[in-house]
Design a protein around this motif. Structure first.
Motif, short mmCIF file in Angstrom:
data_model
loop_
_atom_site.label_atom_id
_atom_site.label_comp_id
_atom_site.label_asym_id
_atom_site.label_seq_id
_atom_site.Cartn_x
_atom_site.Cartn_y
_atom_site.Cartn_z
N GLN A 198 17.28 57.63 50.77
CA GLN A 198 16.50 56.44 51.13
C GLN A 198 15.59 56.06 49.98
N MET A 199 15.86 54.87 49.41
CA MET A 199 15.07 54.37 48.29
C MET A 199 14.97 52.86 48.40
N LEU A 211 19.75 61.98 37.63
CA LEU A 211 18.87 62.21 38.78
C LEU A 211 18.34 60.87 39.27
N VAL A 212 18.37 60.64 40.59
CA VAL A 212 17.92 59.37 41.16
C VAL A 212 17.02 59.66 42.36
N ASP A 213 15.75 59.28 42.24
CA ASP A 213 14.81 59.46 43.35
C ASP A 213 13.63 58.52 43.13
N ASP A 214 13.14 57.93 44.21
CA ASP A 214 12.03 56.99 44.09
C ASP A 214 10.67 57.68 44.02
N GLU A 215 10.63 58.98 44.19
CA GLU A 215 9.38 59.72 44.10
C GLU A 215 9.28 60.37 42.72
N PRO A 216 8.35 59.90 41.87
CA PRO A 216 8.23 60.46 40.52
C PRO A 216 8.05 61.98 40.49
N ILE A 217 7.33 62.52 41.45
CA ILE A 217 7.10 63.97 41.49
C ILE A 217 8.40 64.73 41.73
N GLY A 249 20.67 55.42 48.27
CA GLY A 249 21.62 56.31 47.63
C GLY A 249 23.03 56.12 48.16
N VAL A 250 23.17 55.88 49.46
CA VAL A 250 24.49 55.66 50.05
C VAL A 250 25.12 54.39 49.49
N GLU A 251 24.35 53.32 49.37
CA GLU A 251 24.88 52.07 48.80
C GLU A 251 25.33 52.29 47.35
N MET A 252 24.52 53.00 46.58
CA MET A 252 24.85 53.29 45.19
C MET A 252 26.16 54.07 45.11
#
Length: 122
Positions: free
Chosen positions: A59-60, A8-14, A65-68
């Motif tokens: 967007q992070m 899982l990859v997201d910049d929002e901890p929640i 995410g697209v670059e990754m």
């Protein structure tokens, strides 16, 4: 039954926390093996853990995410589900070129995520 490995990859901890408890992953044959807070961390996890599925925000900071996905999709044959708070079609188009299996708008429901996981296993 095979167990699919998920990052899982997201910049929002929640959001990261919510995704982990949104569904009973094990009952669908999935196991969360790693979480990252941006694309650069996600890239490292993909390279070291070789998941079957990556669920990522688009967007992070540091790396999107697209670059990754663009740096990993040809090397690591995992599948990708992209999450976004934006309904901008250009994001979806970018994902299509990297063969993402789904583009979901936040907030997502457990039913939506479960449906996509079951599709991935086919």
């Amino acid at each position: 039954m095979r167990t699919y490995r998920v990052i899982l990859v997201d910049d929002e901890p929640i959001i990261l926390q919510g995704l982990q408890i949104l569904i009973d992953w094990a009952s669908y044959g999935f196991k969360i093996v790693g979480c990252a807070s941006d694309g650069a961390e996600g890239l490292h996890l993909i390279q070291t853990l070789h998941p079957d599925l990556v669920i990522s925000d688009i967007q992070m900071p540091n790396m999107s995410g697209v670059e990754m996905i663009s740096q990993t999709h040809d090397i690591y044959r995992c599948k990708y589900i992209v999450l976004s708070g934006y309904s901008d079609f250009s994001y979806a188009q970018q994902g299509i070129q990297y063969n993402i299996i789904s583009y979901l708008l936040k907030p997502i429901s457990s039913a939506e995520l479960t449906e996509e996981l079951l599709k991935m296993k086919k």
